[in-house]
Design a protein around this motif. Structure first.
Motif, PDB file in Angstrom:
ATOM      1  N   LEU A   1      16.965   0.307   8.905  1.00 46.50           N
ATOM      2  CA  LEU A   1      17.530   1.570   8.412  1.00 46.50           C
ATOM      3  C   LEU A   1      18.009   2.466   9.552  1.00 46.50           C
ATOM      4  O   LEU A   1      18.893   3.298   9.369  1.00 46.50           O
ATOM      5  CB  LEU A   1      16.490   2.312   7.557  1.00 46.50           C
ATOM      6  CG  LEU A   1      16.219   1.729   6.179  1.00 46.50           C
ATOM      7  CD1 LEU A   1      15.041   2.440   5.512  1.00 46.50           C
ATOM      8  CD2 LEU A   1      17.455   1.843   5.294  1.00 46.50           C
ATOM      9  N   TYR A   2      17.402   2.262  10.745  1.00 47.25           N
ATOM     10  CA  TYR A   2      17.826   3.084  11.879  1.00 47.25           C
ATOM     11  C   TYR A   2      19.256   2.759  12.291  1.00 47.25           C
ATOM     12  O   TYR A   2      19.988   3.616  12.762  1.00 47.25           O
ATOM     13  CB  TYR A   2      16.872   2.877  13.053  1.00 47.25           C
ATOM     14  CG  TYR A   2      17.111   3.858  14.179  1.00 47.25           C
ATOM     15  CD1 TYR A   2      16.710   5.181  14.064  1.00 47.25           C
ATOM     16  CD2 TYR A   2      17.755   3.457  15.352  1.00 47.25           C
ATOM     17  CE1 TYR A   2      16.927   6.087  15.083  1.00 47.25           C
ATOM     18  CE2 TYR A   2      17.979   4.360  16.379  1.00 47.25           C
ATOM     19  CZ  TYR A   2      17.567   5.677  16.239  1.00 47.25           C
ATOM     20  OH  TYR A   2      17.797   6.570  17.245  1.00 47.25           O
ATOM     21  N   TYR A   3      19.674   1.510  12.105  1.00 45.13           N
ATOM     22  CA  TYR A   3      21.049   1.121  12.429  1.00 45.13           C
ATOM     23  C   TYR A   3      22.034   1.814  11.480  1.00 45.13           C
ATOM     24  O   TYR A   3      23.077   2.316  11.906  1.00 45.13           O
ATOM     25  CB  TYR A   3      21.214  -0.398  12.355  1.00 45.13           C
ATOM     26  CG  TYR A   3      20.722  -1.095  13.599  1.00 45.13           C
ATOM     27  CD1 TYR A   3      21.536  -1.214  14.722  1.00 45.13           C
ATOM     28  CD2 TYR A   3      19.431  -1.611  13.645  1.00 45.13           C
ATOM     29  CE1 TYR A   3      21.073  -1.849  15.861  1.00 45.13           C
ATOM     30  CE2 TYR A   3      18.959  -2.242  14.786  1.00 45.13           C
ATOM     31  CZ  TYR A   3      19.787  -2.359  15.900  1.00 45.13           C
ATOM     32  OH  TYR A   3      19.319  -2.974  17.033  1.00 45.13           O
ATOM     33  N   TYR A   4      21.688   1.810  10.191  1.00 44.26           N
ATOM     34  CA  TYR A   4      22.558   2.507   9.233  1.00 44.26           C
ATOM     35  C   TYR A   4      22.623   4.007   9.552  1.00 44.26           C
ATOM     36  O   TYR A   4      23.677   4.630   9.486  1.00 44.26           O
ATOM     37  CB  TYR A   4      22.030   2.310   7.807  1.00 44.26           C
ATOM     38  CG  TYR A   4      22.076   0.881   7.339  1.00 44.26           C
ATOM     39  CD1 TYR A   4      23.284   0.201   7.231  1.00 44.26           C
ATOM     40  CD2 TYR A   4      20.902   0.200   7.006  1.00 44.26           C
ATOM     41  CE1 TYR A   4      23.320  -1.116   6.800  1.00 44.26           C
ATOM     42  CE2 TYR A   4      20.933  -1.116   6.586  1.00 44.26           C
ATOM     43  CZ  TYR A   4      22.149  -1.769   6.478  1.00 44.26           C
ATOM     44  OH  TYR A   4      22.181  -3.071   6.068  1.00 44.26           O
ATOM     45  N   LEU A   5      21.471   4.547   9.915  1.00 42.05           N
ATOM     46  CA  LEU A   5      21.419   5.956  10.252  1.00 42.05           C
ATOM     47  C   LEU A   5      22.238   6.253  11.510  1.00 42.05           C
ATOM     48  O   LEU A   5      22.957   7.251  11.581  1.00 42.05           O
ATOM     49  CB  LEU A   5      19.967   6.397  10.460  1.00 42.05           C
ATOM     50  CG  LEU A   5      19.729   7.880  10.791  1.00 42.05           C
ATOM     51  CD1 LEU A   5      20.222   8.772   9.660  1.00 42.05           C
ATOM     52  CD2 LEU A   5      18.255   8.135  11.062  1.00 42.05           C
ATOM     53  N   ALA A   6      22.152   5.368  12.492  1.00 42.99           N
ATOM     54  CA  ALA A   6      22.894   5.552  13.739  1.00 42.99           C
ATOM     55  C   ALA A   6      24.405   5.539  13.486  1.00 42.99           C
ATOM     56  O   ALA A   6      25.159   6.346  14.043  1.00 42.99           O
ATOM     57  CB  ALA A   6      22.518   4.464  14.742  1.00 42.99           C
ATOM     58  N   VAL A   7      24.834   4.591  12.630  1.00 46.39           N
ATOM     59  CA  VAL A   7      26.267   4.531  12.284  1.00 46.39           C
ATOM     60  C   VAL A   7      26.704   5.823  11.587  1.00 46.39           C
ATOM     61  O   VAL A   7      27.763   6.396  11.891  1.00 46.39           O
ATOM     62  CB  VAL A   7      26.549   3.305  11.395  1.00 46.39           C
ATOM     63  CG1 VAL A   7      27.979   3.346  10.869  1.00 46.39           C
ATOM     64  CG2 VAL A   7      26.306   2.024  12.175  1.00 46.39           C
ATOM     65  N   ALA A   8      25.862   6.295  10.647  1.00 47.22           N
ATOM     66  CA  ALA A   8      26.184   7.535   9.933  1.00 47.22           C
ATOM     67  C   ALA A   8      26.243   8.725  10.886  1.00 47.22           C
ATOM     68  O   ALA A   8      27.149   9.558  10.812  1.00 47.22           O
ATOM     69  CB  ALA A   8      25.149   7.790   8.841  1.00 47.22           C
ATOM     70  N   LEU A   9      25.275   8.780  11.812  1.00 49.99           N
ATOM     71  CA  LEU A   9      25.254   9.881  12.782  1.00 49.99           C
ATOM     72  C   LEU A   9      26.457   9.811  13.717  1.00 49.99           C
ATOM     73  O   LEU A   9      27.001  10.846  14.135  1.00 49.99           O
ATOM     74  CB  LEU A   9      23.957   9.860  13.580  1.00 49.99           C
ATOM     75  CG  LEU A   9      22.686  10.207  12.799  1.00 49.99           C
ATOM     76  CD1 LEU A   9      21.442  10.000  13.672  1.00 49.99           C
ATOM     77  CD2 LEU A   9      22.740  11.646  12.307  1.00 49.99           C
ATOM     78  N   LEU A  10      26.881   8.597  14.056  1.00 46.33           N
ATOM     79  CA  LEU A  10      28.070   8.446  14.899  1.00 46.33           C
ATOM     80  C   LEU A  10      29.320   8.944  14.170  1.00 46.33           C
ATOM     81  O   LEU A  10      30.195   9.589  14.776  1.00 46.33           O
ATOM     82  CB  LEU A  10      28.236   6.978  15.304  1.00 46.33           C
ATOM     83  CG  LEU A  10      29.402   6.675  16.258  1.00 46.33           C
ATOM     84  CD1 LEU A  10      29.209   7.404  17.579  1.00 46.33           C
ATOM     85  CD2 LEU A  10      29.528   5.166  16.492  1.00 46.33           C
ATOM     86  N   ILE A  11      29.379   8.662  12.875  1.00 50.47           N
ATOM     87  CA  ILE A  11      30.523   9.128  12.073  1.00 50.47           C
ATOM     88  C   ILE A  11      30.590  10.647  12.044  1.00 50.47           C
ATOM     89  O   ILE A  11      31.631  11.263  12.294  1.00 50.47           O
ATOM     90  CB  ILE A  11      30.444   8.551  10.640  1.00 50.47           C
ATOM     91  CG1 ILE A  11      30.676   7.036  10.670  1.00 50.47           C
ATOM     92  CG2 ILE A  11      31.464   9.239   9.732  1.00 50.47           C
ATOM     93  CD1 ILE A  11      30.415   6.355   9.344  1.00 50.47           C
ATOM     94  N   ILE A  12      29.426  11.289  11.764  1.00 48.45           N
ATOM     95  CA  ILE A  12      29.459  12.751  11.651  1.00 48.45           C
ATOM     96  C   ILE A  12      29.570  13.426  13.019  1.00 48.45           C
ATOM     97  O   ILE A  12      29.963  14.596  13.106  1.00 48.45           O
ATOM     98  CB  ILE A  12      28.225  13.301  10.903  1.00 48.45           C
ATOM     99  CG1 ILE A  12      26.932  13.076  11.709  1.00 48.45           C
ATOM    100  CG2 ILE A  12      28.122  12.717   9.513  1.00 48.45           C
ATOM    101  CD1 ILE A  12      25.737  13.790  11.118  1.00 48.45           C
ATOM    102  N   THR A  13      29.235  12.677  14.093  1.00 50.38           N
ATOM    103  CA  THR A  13      29.415  13.245  15.433  1.00 50.38           C
ATOM    104  C   THR A  13      30.861  13.640  15.659  1.00 50.38           C
ATOM    105  O   THR A  13      31.157  14.652  16.318  1.00 50.38           O
ATOM    106  CB  THR A  13      28.967  12.230  16.509  1.00 50.38           C
ATOM    107  OG1 THR A  13      27.576  11.989  16.361  1.00 50.38           O
ATOM    108  CG2 THR A  13      29.244  12.748  17.909  1.00 50.38           C
TER     109      THR A  13
END
Length: 472
Positions: free
Chosen positions: A188-200
């Motif tokens: 789940l951390y990978y999905y979260l990291a991708v999401a955080l990269l998008i909103i960055t």
């Protein structure tokens, strides 16, 4: 199992935040007139950069102690709070209260991870805290009414990331999940990291777009205020012109006539008989009465404009008040042979400002006499309707056109019409009636038909609470 390790993910997110900071700083330098929210947004991205920098070293085991986790997690929450505050505040009026609430949540989070110093508690707490803040953003930006499409995009994007945060926080309640990730990063951390990269990258761009929307709305509001102020200035200018017109012409006329009649009495040798003197005295009386009424209306109206009027309610019998007013107009009724009928209960008592009520009835009666032909009829009716008193003055006069009714109580539109005997007027009396009616908590309405007459209906509350307050 995964293509990128933790260090690579944290490095990408760190570089992304640094790039965003440089972009926002450049925009701030180019547009120095922007408000302080842009500086707050830059601070938010700086805090998140600190978090990712610490995570980078933590993932290489270079830094791994309690203080580093507290600093990184607190930077994460405070950074997210400030970033989302900047986004929400563009759509929310009471943004100061929102900021204090979000900062309080961040402070409580930091305090909790200091007190309960375990890694599992930190992961679960930070997931639920950030998820909750993101849900608040979703509600403010996507669910509330009167929100734009761009705000809804921010809202639903925040909702999606909130779901991932909640899912990751909930997963750590499962021992099997914890066992499966002991030697690896949790999926789940990978999905979260991708999401955080998008909103960055997307959140700052959306912030800039929303800022532009707000600027456009602000310009519209300023334009509307300027337009309203311009209309008010036009109204005030028309009021001023009308006021000076009344003083220079309408008030000067009766006083000039009075002066001429007195001079005539002194200099004309032909005026000898008592009959001639009586005629002149009648003319003098009529002229002085008109001057007095006009001057009284002018003074009362000027007091209203300066907001010097105050309600002084008292209880009195309405019928005796109306009878006293009718006596003042007896010569006018006699001159035009107007029959007057009064339908007012002798027991009807009212509690209101006696002076204002008298002024309204007097001016409405004067208007009815002016436009009622010889041998016409005027009727005064008063009745109680629940907590209101209604007074109607009905005449058999010449009537009014519908477009004229709409402009009766607006000074800038008043256009005096000669009476049935060419009587002159200013239109100020009806303006005064409307002003006093509003002060008393009442209202005036008009019904009229050309050739059939008019009905002026004045309704006001009998001892409303606001009158008692004003009287105190």
């Amino acid at each position: 199992m995964y293509q990128f390790d933790a260090f690579t993910i944290h490095s990408i997110l760190f570089i992304g935040n640094i790039f965003t900071i440089l972009f926002l700083l450049t925009y701030r330098i180019i547009h120095p007139q922007q408000n302080d929210k842009l500086l707050i947004y830059i601070l938010a991205k700086f805090l998140q950069s600190v978090m990712w920098l610490i995570y980078m070293f933590d993932s290489t085991r270079a830094v791994q102690f309690t203080l580093s986790r507290i600093i990184s997690d607190s930077s994460h929450v405070f950074g997210i709070v400030l970033e989302l505050y900047c986004l929400i505040s563009l759509a929310k009026t009471d943004s100061k209260k929102l900021l204090s609430t979000l900062l309080s949540i961040s402070a409580l989070f930091t305090l909790s991870i200091i007190i309960v110093n375990t890694e599992l508690f930190e992961i679960v707490t930070i997931s639920y805290t950030v998820g909750g803040i993101l849900l608040l953003t979703w509600y403010e930006m996507a669910i509330k009414k009167n929100t734009s499409k761009m705000r809804r995009v921010v809202g639903w994007l925040s909702f999606s990331i909130a779901i991932i945060q909640f899912a990751r926080g909930s997963a750590f309640f499962s021992q099997s999940y914890i066992q499966s990730i002991k030697n690896d990063i949790d999926p789940l951390y990978y999905y979260l990291a991708v999401a955080l990269l998008i909103i960055t990258f997307t959140y700052p761009l959306l912030f800039m777009v929303l800022q532009k929307e707000n600027d456009a709305l602000l310009i519209q509001e300023i334009d509307k205020k300027l337009s309203d102020q311009n209309k008010e200035l036009i109204r005030l200018n028309a009021t001023k012109d009308r006021f000076f017109s009344i003083i220079s012409h309408d008030l000067r006329g009766p006083i000039g006539s009075l002066n001429n009649l007195l001079s005539l009495m002194q200099t004309d040798p032909r005026i000898q008989s008592q009959v001639d003197l009586n005629k002149i005295f009648n003319l003098i009386s009529d002229s002085s009465q008109k001057s007095f009424v006009l001057l009284d209306n002018l003074l009362n109206w000027s007091r209203i404009q300066r907001e010097e009027t105050s309600i002084k309610p008292e209880r009195f019998l309405l019928k005796s008040q109306v009878e006293d007013i009718l006596k003042l107009f007896h010569p006018n009724f006699h001159t035009k042979s107007i029959s007057v009928e009064m339908d007012v209960d002798h027991k009807l008592q009212v509690f209101t400002d006696q002076f204002m009520l008298e002024t309204i009835i007097r001016n409405l009666l004067s208007n009815a006499i002016k436009f009622t032909p010889d041998h016409g009829r005027i009727k005064i009716v008063a009745c109680q309707q629940k907590s209101n008193i209604e007074i109607s003055i009905i005449d058999s006069g010449i009537g009014l056109k519908s477009e004229a009714i709409d402009q009766l109580f607006q000074l800038e539109f008043t256009k005096t019409t000669p009476g049935t005997r060419k009587e002159k007027g200013t239109g100020l009396g009806l303006i005064l009636c409307a002003e006093f009616a509003n002060s008393m908590g009442g209202q005036i309405s008009v019904e009229s038909q050309i050739g059939k007459g008019s009905t002026f209906r004045f309704t006001f509350p009998d001892a409303p609470p606001e009158i008692f307050v004003a009287a105190d």
